[in-house]
Design an enzyme around this catalytic site. Structure first.
Site, PDB file in Angstrom:
ATOM      1  N   GLU A   1       5.022  -2.110  -5.152  1.00  0.00           N
ATOM      2  CA  GLU A   1       6.081  -1.154  -4.828  1.00  0.00           C
ATOM      3  C   GLU A   1       7.447  -1.838  -4.827  1.00  0.00           C
ATOM      4  O   GLU A   1       8.458  -1.240  -5.230  1.00  0.00           O
ATOM      5  CB  GLU A   1       5.795  -0.484  -3.489  1.00  0.00           C
ATOM      6  CG  GLU A   1       4.558   0.408  -3.525  1.00  0.00           C
ATOM      7  CD  GLU A   1       4.433   1.300  -2.309  1.00  0.00           C
ATOM      8  OE1 GLU A   1       4.835   2.475  -2.381  1.00  0.00           O
ATOM      9  OE2 GLU A   1       3.921   0.816  -1.278  1.00  0.00           O
TER      10      GLU A   1
ATOM     11  N   GLU B   1      -4.456   0.774  -2.640  1.00  0.00           N
ATOM     12  CA  GLU B   1      -4.453   1.383  -1.313  1.00  0.00           C
ATOM     13  C   GLU B   1      -5.648   2.296  -1.064  1.00  0.00           C
ATOM     14  O   GLU B   1      -6.233   2.310   0.034  1.00  0.00           O
ATOM     15  CB  GLU B   1      -3.140   2.165  -1.103  1.00  0.00           C
ATOM     16  CG  GLU B   1      -1.942   1.297  -0.722  1.00  0.00           C
ATOM     17  CD  GLU B   1      -1.246   0.660  -1.901  1.00  0.00           C
ATOM     18  OE1 GLU B   1      -0.137   0.117  -1.709  1.00  0.00           O
ATOM     19  OE2 GLU B   1      -1.786   0.687  -3.029  1.00  0.00           O
TER      20      GLU B   1
END
Length: 288
Positions: A135, A155
């Protein structure tokens, strides 16, 4: 508390813990290194606070035009410290986590959603990047990656979600189907695939050349007018927030960076140098 090191720069960033390192390897360039190699540079709250303080200072230091991010050791950044996250979850901290994500507008590690800076951010991805580490990369302007780096948004494999800007950014860059491949499967991809298929890595180089390539690109950027560079980055950021080209153009021309570029000494210097057939000599931008 650690202090930044420099090559004759005289710059002094805010005091910070040993979880990051700050240096100034060449003129106008700051190097910020994630420094928890034994934990693959997984990000802690302390590390986030340090990064925020240093980047806020960098934003307001006129003599610094570019920042390079890299990791100490064999990884770039392993994302969040899941052990600490597990402790918060076990103690009923889920609601607090959601509120914190909304409140902390700069995102993961104070980078993944950072919008305030109009100075270029280069990621020198020296090794693996996972979760929040990817990210961070997705919010950088230029990305140089080691040929052996593996990148993942895993995730879903841990029951969590890449909520810190990664999902919309990857969808815009790679398209819905490729973003779904990374996000829903949660599997790692190679740096080469990140460059050729997914489109969020600019260049793949041997591991030993990652930082030197990033520094070379920073040097090329520093040969351009810092006012024009920062105004251009602001235009790119605004393009992600406006649905139409016309709205983005109007917002950019009205921005502080654009107004400064139009009235700066550097625009006069650039045009004068062109007519005089010489190399321009840029000055530090005025503070916004």
């Amino acid at each position: 508390m650690a202090k930044g090191t420099s090559i004759g720069s005289g710059l002094q960033p805010p005091a910070h813990s040993d979880e990051i390192k700050v240096s100034f390897p060449q003129e106008h360039v700051m190097l910020l290194t994630f420094n928890r190699p034994k934990s693959l540079n997984a990000v802690t709250p302390t590390m986030t606070e340090d990064i925020k303080a240093v980047l806020d200072w960098f934003d307001n230091e006129p003599s610094l035009w570019i920042v390079i991010l890299t990791g100490e050791g064999r990884a770039f950044c392993a994302g969040a410290d899941l052990i600490e996250w597990n402790k918060r979850q076990a103690s009923g901290g889920a609601e607090d986590d959601q509120k914190r994500i909304i409140r902390d507008v700069d995102g993961f590690a104070s980078i993944s959603r950072r919008y305030s800076t109009s100075k270029p951010i280069i990621a020198a991805v020296n090794g693996g990047a996972y979760g929040g580490g990817v990210e961070i990369i997705l919010n950088c302007d230029l990305v140089i990656a080691s040929e052996d780096a593996m990148l993942a948004l895993p995730e879903v494999k841990r029951g969590v979600v890449a909520v810190q800007g990664g999902m919309p950014r990857l969808s815009r860059i790679a398209g819905h189907q490729l973003a779904s491949e990374m996000l829903l499967l949660g599997k790692a991809i190679t740096a080469n695939d990140a460059a050729t298929r997914f489109g969020f890595v600019n260049k793949v180089v041997p591991k030993a050349e990652v930082l030197s390539t990033a520094l070379a690109w920073a040097s090329e950027i520093a040969q351009n007018s810092p006012d024009a560079v920062q105004s251009t980055k602001r235009a790119l950021l605004l393009a992600t927030r406006h649905g139409s080209v016309e709205d983005a153009v109007v917002a950019h021309v009205s921005s502080r960076e654009s107004k400064r570029a139009f009235t700066s000494e550097n625009i006069q210097e650039g045009l004068r140098a062109f007519t005089e057939k010489r190399k321009p000599s840029w000055k530090n931008p005025a503070k916004l």
